[in-house]
Scaffold this motif. Sequence first.
Motif, PDB file in Angstrom:
ATOM      1  N   GLU A 244       0.828  -1.201   0.000  1.00  0.00           N
ATOM      2  CA  GLU A 244       0.000   0.000   0.000  1.00  0.00           C
ATOM      3  C   GLU A 244       0.869   1.261   0.000  1.00  0.00           C
ATOM      4  O   GLU A 244       0.563   2.226  -0.702  1.00  0.00           O
ATOM      5  N   LYS A 245       1.952   1.241   0.755  1.00  0.00           N
ATOM      6  CA  LYS A 245       2.881   2.390   0.746  1.00  0.00           C
ATOM      7  C   LYS A 245       3.475   2.591  -0.651  1.00  0.00           C
ATOM      8  O   LYS A 245       3.645   3.717  -1.104  1.00  0.00           O
ATOM      9  N   ALA A 246       3.770   1.480  -1.333  1.00  0.00           N
ATOM     10  CA  ALA A 246       4.305   1.570  -2.698  1.00  0.00           C
ATOM     11  C   ALA A 246       3.272   2.172  -3.650  1.00  0.00           C
ATOM     12  O   ALA A 246       3.613   2.971  -4.528  1.00  0.00           O
ATOM     13  N   VAL A 247       1.996   1.813  -3.468  1.00  0.00           N
ATOM     14  CA  VAL A 247       0.939   2.400  -4.300  1.00  0.00           C
ATOM     15  C   VAL A 247       0.846   3.900  -4.028  1.00  0.00           C
ATOM     16  O   VAL A 247       0.778   4.704  -4.957  1.00  0.00           O
ATOM     17  N   TRP A 248       0.846   4.289  -2.751  1.00  0.00           N
ATOM     18  CA  TRP A 248       0.804   5.725  -2.424  1.00  0.00           C
ATOM     19  C   TRP A 248       2.002   6.456  -3.030  1.00  0.00           C
ATOM     20  O   TRP A 248       1.853   7.575  -3.542  1.00  0.00           O
ATOM     21  N   SER A 249       3.173   5.833  -3.010  1.00  0.00           N
ATOM     22  CA  SER A 249       4.356   6.449  -3.629  1.00  0.00           C
ATOM     23  C   SER A 249       4.148   6.624  -5.126  1.00  0.00           C
ATOM     24  O   SER A 249       4.526   7.653  -5.694  1.00  0.00           O
ATOM     25  N   GLN A 250       3.544   5.620  -5.760  1.00  0.00           N
ATOM     26  CA  GLN A 250       3.244   5.730  -7.187  1.00  0.00           C
ATOM     27  C   GLN A 250       2.250   6.863  -7.456  1.00  0.00           C
ATOM     28  O   GLN A 250       2.379   7.593  -8.437  1.00  0.00           O
ATOM     29  N   LEU A 251       1.234   6.997  -6.598  1.00  0.00           N
ATOM     30  CA  LEU A 251       0.250   8.068  -6.778  1.00  0.00           C
ATOM     31  C   LEU A 251       0.915   9.436  -6.704  1.00  0.00           C
ATOM     32  O   LEU A 251       0.479  10.386  -7.356  1.00  0.00           O
ATOM     33  N   LYS A 252       1.986   9.523  -5.933  1.00  0.00           N
ATOM     34  CA  LYS A 252       2.717  10.791  -5.824  1.00  0.00           C
ATOM     35  C   LYS A 252       3.539  11.093  -7.070  1.00  0.00           C
ATOM     36  O   LYS A 252       4.126  12.165  -7.180  1.00  0.00           O
ATOM     37  N   THR A 253       3.555  10.165  -8.039  1.00  0.00           N
ATOM     38  CA  THR A 253       4.219  10.433  -9.318  1.00  0.00           C
ATOM     39  C   THR A 253       3.216  10.858 -10.385  1.00  0.00           C
ATOM     40  O   THR A 253       3.590  11.020 -11.544  1.00  0.00           O
ATOM     41  N   CYS A 254       1.948  11.000  -9.992  1.00  0.00           N
ATOM     42  CA  CYS A 254       0.903  11.463 -10.913  1.00  0.00           C
ATOM     43  C   CYS A 254       0.706  12.957 -10.709  1.00  0.00           C
ATOM     44  O   CYS A 254       0.419  13.392  -9.584  1.00  0.00           O
ATOM     45  N   TYR A 255       0.857  13.707 -11.772  1.00  0.00           N
ATOM     46  CA  TYR A 255       0.781  15.164 -11.699  1.00  0.00           C
ATOM     47  C   TYR A 255      -0.286  15.706 -12.628  1.00  0.00           C
ATOM     48  O   TYR A 255      -0.476  15.191 -13.731  1.00  0.00           O
ATOM     49  N   ASP A 256      -0.945  16.743 -12.161  1.00  0.00           N
ATOM     50  CA  ASP A 256      -1.782  17.540 -13.050  1.00  0.00           C
ATOM     51  C   ASP A 256      -0.812  18.163 -14.058  1.00  0.00           C
ATOM     52  O   ASP A 256       0.208  18.728 -13.660  1.00  0.00           O
ATOM     53  N   PRO A 257      -1.083  18.069 -15.356  1.00  0.00           N
ATOM     54  CA  PRO A 257      -0.125  18.572 -16.342  1.00  0.00           C
ATOM     55  C   PRO A 257       0.062  20.093 -16.329  1.00  0.00           C
ATOM     56  O   PRO A 257       1.008  20.600 -16.911  1.00  0.00           O
ATOM     57  N   GLU A 258      -0.835  20.809 -15.654  1.00  0.00           N
ATOM     58  CA  GLU A 258      -0.703  22.263 -15.610  1.00  0.00           C
ATOM     59  C   GLU A 258      -0.183  22.771 -14.272  1.00  0.00           C
ATOM     60  O   GLU A 258       0.205  23.926 -14.160  1.00  0.00           O
ATOM     61  N   ILE A 259      -0.200  21.913 -13.255  1.00  0.00           N
ATOM     62  CA  ILE A 259       0.198  22.315 -11.907  1.00  0.00           C
ATOM     63  C   ILE A 259       1.331  21.404 -11.457  1.00  0.00           C
ATOM     64  O   ILE A 259       1.157  20.188 -11.429  1.00  0.00           O
ATOM     65  N   PRO A 260       2.490  21.941 -11.087  1.00  0.00           N
ATOM     66  CA  PRO A 260       3.624  21.084 -10.712  1.00  0.00           C
ATOM     67  C   PRO A 260       3.518  20.525  -9.286  1.00  0.00           C
ATOM     68  O   PRO A 260       4.444  20.610  -8.493  1.00  0.00           O
ATOM     69  N   ILE A 261       2.355  19.965  -8.971  1.00  0.00           N
ATOM     70  CA  ILE A 261       2.113  19.374  -7.651  1.00  0.00           C
ATOM     71  C   ILE A 261       1.422  18.039  -7.884  1.00  0.00           C
ATOM     72  O   ILE A 261       0.482  17.951  -8.678  1.00  0.00           O
ATOM     73  N   ASN A 262       1.869  16.999  -7.168  1.00  0.00           N
ATOM     74  CA  ASN A 262       1.280  15.685  -7.393  1.00  0.00           C
ATOM     75  C   ASN A 262      -0.149  15.622  -6.854  1.00  0.00           C
ATOM     76  O   ASN A 262      -0.554  16.420  -6.021  1.00  0.00           O
ATOM     77  N   ILE A 263      -0.904  14.642  -7.337  1.00  0.00           N
ATOM     78  CA  ILE A 263      -2.331  14.559  -7.016  1.00  0.00           C
ATOM     79  C   ILE A 263      -2.600  14.253  -5.551  1.00  0.00           C
ATOM     80  O   ILE A 263      -3.656  14.604  -5.036  1.00  0.00           O
ATOM     81  N   VAL A 264      -1.642  13.612  -4.870  1.00  0.00           N
ATOM     82  CA  VAL A 264      -1.815  13.352  -3.442  1.00  0.00           C
ATOM     83  C   VAL A 264      -1.729  14.662  -2.668  1.00  0.00           C
ATOM     84  O   VAL A 264      -2.575  14.966  -1.827  1.00  0.00           O
ATOM     85  N   GLU A 265      -0.709  15.464  -2.957  1.00  0.00           N
ATOM     86  CA  GLU A 265      -0.537  16.758  -2.287  1.00  0.00           C
ATOM     87  C   GLU A 265      -1.673  17.724  -2.643  1.00  0.00           C
ATOM     88  O   GLU A 265      -2.046  18.574  -1.843  1.00  0.00           O
ATOM     89  N   LEU A 266      -2.231  17.572  -3.853  1.00  0.00           N
ATOM     90  CA  LEU A 266      -3.375  18.407  -4.242  1.00  0.00           C
ATOM     91  C   LEU A 266      -4.658  18.002  -3.519  1.00  0.00           C
ATOM     92  O   LEU A 266      -5.648  18.711  -3.555  1.00  0.00           O
TER      93      LEU A 266
END
Length: 182
Positions: free
Chosen positions: A82-104
Amino acid sequence: MSDSNETVALTRDVVAILIPAGTKVELPEGASAEITQALGGSFTVQVQGHLFRINGADADALGKQVLRGPEVADDASDDELEKAVWSQLKTCYDPEIPINIVELGLVYECRLEPLDASNRKAYIRMTLTAPGCGMGEILVNDVKTKTLEVPRVTEADVELTFDPPWSRDMMSESAQLLTGMY
Protein backbone atom coordinates in the motif's frame (compact mmCIF):
# COMPACT_ATOMS: atom_id res chain seq x y z
CA MET A 1 12.44 14.65 -12.58
CA SER A 2 11.57 18.24 -11.97
CA ASP A 3 10.52 21.36 -13.75
CA SER A 4 12.46 22.07 -16.92
CA ASN A 5 12.50 24.54 -19.78
CA GLU A 6 14.51 22.68 -22.37
CA THR A 7 13.71 22.78 -26.09
CA VAL A 8 14.11 19.53 -28.01
CA ALA A 9 13.27 18.23 -31.47
CA LEU A 10 10.98 15.20 -31.41
CA THR A 11 12.92 12.12 -32.49
CA ARG A 12 9.79 10.38 -33.84
CA ASP A 13 6.06 10.92 -34.28
CA VAL A 14 4.35 10.76 -30.90
CA VAL A 15 0.75 10.80 -29.68
CA ALA A 16 0.25 13.58 -27.13
CA ILE A 17 -2.75 14.92 -25.22
CA LEU A 18 -3.84 18.51 -25.86
CA ILE A 19 -4.13 20.43 -22.57
CA PRO A 20 -6.72 21.19 -21.21
CA ALA A 21 -9.09 19.65 -23.79
CA GLY A 22 -7.78 16.12 -23.31
CA THR A 23 -7.87 15.23 -27.02
CA LYS A 24 -5.18 13.07 -28.63
CA VAL A 25 -2.96 14.71 -31.23
CA GLU A 26 -0.06 13.24 -33.17
CA LEU A 27 3.00 15.48 -33.02
CA PRO A 28 5.39 14.95 -35.95
CA GLU A 29 9.02 13.90 -35.83
CA GLY A 30 11.28 16.95 -35.89
CA ALA A 31 8.75 19.30 -34.24
CA SER A 32 10.31 21.72 -31.78
CA ALA A 33 8.96 21.07 -28.27
CA GLU A 34 9.72 23.12 -25.17
CA ILE A 35 9.55 20.92 -22.09
CA THR A 36 7.73 23.07 -19.52
CA GLN A 37 7.19 20.35 -16.90
CA ALA A 38 8.86 16.97 -16.43
CA LEU A 39 7.40 15.38 -13.33
CA GLY A 40 6.47 11.85 -12.36
CA GLY A 41 7.72 10.44 -15.64
CA SER A 42 5.34 12.41 -17.88
CA PHE A 43 6.09 15.60 -19.75
CA THR A 44 4.22 18.80 -20.49
CA VAL A 45 5.52 20.38 -23.68
CA GLN A 46 4.71 23.49 -25.64
CA VAL A 47 4.54 23.04 -29.40
CA GLN A 48 3.49 25.93 -31.66
CA GLY A 49 1.91 27.79 -28.73
CA HIS A 50 -0.14 24.83 -27.44
CA LEU A 51 0.44 22.68 -24.37
CA PHE A 52 0.55 18.89 -24.68
CA ARG A 53 1.15 16.02 -22.27
CA ILE A 54 3.45 13.23 -23.39
CA ASN A 55 3.35 9.97 -21.44
CA GLY A 56 6.52 8.72 -19.82
CA ALA A 57 6.39 5.59 -21.99
CA ASP A 58 7.10 7.95 -24.92
CA ALA A 59 10.01 9.76 -23.21
CA ASP A 60 12.34 8.53 -25.94
CA ALA A 61 10.53 10.80 -28.46
CA LEU A 62 11.92 13.70 -26.39
CA GLY A 63 15.36 12.12 -26.10
CA LYS A 64 14.67 11.24 -22.45
CA GLN A 65 14.88 7.97 -20.55
CA VAL A 66 11.73 5.99 -19.78
CA LEU A 67 11.32 5.55 -16.00
CA ARG A 68 10.77 2.12 -14.49
CA GLY A 69 8.14 1.28 -11.89
CA PRO A 70 8.86 0.75 -8.20
CA GLU A 71 10.75 -2.20 -6.78
CA VAL A 72 9.05 -4.12 -4.00
CA ALA A 73 10.37 -7.18 -2.18
CA ASP A 74 8.73 -10.48 -3.16
CA ASP A 75 7.67 -10.98 0.45
CA ALA A 76 6.41 -7.41 0.96
CA SER A 77 3.54 -7.07 3.42
CA ASP A 78 0.21 -5.55 2.43
CA ASP A 79 1.21 -2.39 4.32
CA GLU A 80 4.42 -2.18 2.27
CA LEU A 81 2.48 -2.72 -0.95
CA GLU A 82 0.00 0.00 0.00
CA LYS A 83 2.88 2.39 0.75
CA ALA A 84 4.31 1.57 -2.70
CA VAL A 85 0.94 2.40 -4.30
CA TRP A 86 0.80 5.73 -2.42
CA SER A 87 4.36 6.45 -3.63
CA GLN A 88 3.24 5.73 -7.19
CA LEU A 89 0.25 8.07 -6.78
CA LYS A 90 2.72 10.79 -5.82
CA THR A 91 4.22 10.43 -9.32
CA CYS A 92 0.90 11.46 -10.91
CA TYR A 93 0.78 15.16 -11.70
CA ASP A 94 -1.78 17.54 -13.05
CA PRO A 95 -0.12 18.57 -16.34
CA GLU A 96 -0.70 22.26 -15.61
CA ILE A 97 0.20 22.31 -11.91
CA PRO A 98 3.62 21.08 -10.71
CA ILE A 99 2.11 19.37 -7.65
CA ASN A 100 1.28 15.69 -7.39
CA ILE A 101 -2.33 14.56 -7.02
CA VAL A 102 -1.82 13.35 -3.44
CA GLU A 103 -0.54 16.76 -2.29
CA LEU A 104 -3.38 18.41 -4.24
CA GLY A 105 -5.82 16.37 -2.15
CA LEU A 106 -7.33 14.61 -5.16
CA VAL A 107 -7.00 11.08 -3.73
CA TYR A 108 -9.78 10.35 -1.24
CA GLU A 109 -9.07 6.67 -0.68
CA CYS A 110 -6.51 4.02 -1.55
CA ARG A 111 -6.76 0.44 -0.27
CA LEU A 112 -5.70 -3.01 -1.31
CA GLU A 113 -7.67 -6.24 -1.18
CA PRO A 114 -6.33 -9.75 -1.74
CA LEU A 115 -7.18 -11.52 -4.99
CA ASP A 116 -5.25 -14.64 -4.01
CA ALA A 117 -2.24 -15.54 -1.87
CA SER A 118 0.09 -13.07 -3.59
CA ASN A 119 -1.88 -10.72 -5.89
CA ARG A 120 -3.78 -7.63 -4.82
CA LYS A 121 -6.43 -5.34 -6.27
CA ALA A 122 -6.14 -1.63 -5.60
CA TYR A 123 -9.25 0.47 -5.00
CA ILE A 124 -8.68 4.18 -5.49
CA ARG A 125 -11.30 6.90 -5.12
CA MET A 126 -10.27 10.30 -6.43
CA THR A 127 -11.56 13.59 -7.71
CA LEU A 128 -10.47 16.48 -9.92
CA THR A 129 -9.96 20.15 -9.14
CA ALA A 130 -12.90 20.91 -11.45
CA PRO A 131 -15.69 18.58 -12.67
CA GLY A 132 -15.36 19.73 -16.29
CA CYS A 133 -11.60 19.14 -16.48
CA GLY A 134 -10.74 17.77 -19.91
CA MET A 135 -7.73 16.00 -18.42
CA GLY A 136 -9.84 13.90 -16.02
CA GLU A 137 -9.78 10.70 -18.07
CA ILE A 138 -6.04 11.15 -18.65
CA LEU A 139 -5.36 11.51 -14.90
CA VAL A 140 -7.53 8.47 -14.07
CA ASN A 141 -5.65 6.38 -16.67
CA ASP A 142 -2.33 7.65 -15.30
CA VAL A 143 -3.36 6.59 -11.78
CA LYS A 144 -4.42 3.15 -12.99
CA THR A 145 -1.32 2.58 -15.12
CA LYS A 146 1.09 3.63 -12.38
CA THR A 147 -0.76 1.61 -9.74
CA LEU A 148 -0.45 -1.50 -11.90
CA GLU A 149 3.33 -0.95 -12.07
CA VAL A 150 3.52 -1.93 -8.38
CA PRO A 151 4.54 -5.60 -8.23
CA ARG A 152 1.74 -7.95 -7.10
CA VAL A 153 -0.94 -5.32 -7.77
CA THR A 154 -2.59 -7.01 -10.73
CA GLU A 155 -5.91 -5.13 -10.82
CA ALA A 156 -6.84 -1.52 -10.17
CA ASP A 157 -10.28 0.04 -9.84
CA VAL A 158 -10.08 3.84 -10.03
CA GLU A 159 -13.33 5.63 -9.22
CA LEU A 160 -13.74 9.28 -10.12
CA THR A 161 -16.13 11.11 -7.79
CA PHE A 162 -17.14 14.68 -7.10
CA ASP A 163 -18.65 13.96 -3.71
CA PRO A 164 -17.36 15.69 -1.75
CA PRO A 165 -16.36 18.39 -4.21
CA TRP A 166 -12.68 19.29 -4.16
CA SER A 167 -11.63 22.50 -2.44
CA ARG A 168 -8.24 24.07 -1.80
CA ASP A 169 -8.60 23.09 1.87
CA MET A 170 -7.93 19.49 0.75
CA MET A 171 -4.43 20.44 -0.41
CA SER A 172 -1.46 19.77 1.83
CA GLU A 173 0.03 22.81 3.53
CA SER A 174 3.12 22.59 1.31
CA ALA A 175 0.93 22.47 -1.83
CA GLN A 176 -1.01 25.51 -0.62
CA LEU A 177 2.27 27.34 -0.04
CA LEU A 178 3.58 26.41 -3.51
CA THR A 179 0.43 27.70 -5.20
CA GLY A 180 0.11 30.80 -3.01
CA MET A 181 -3.21 29.56 -1.62
CA TYR A 182 -2.12 29.41 2.03
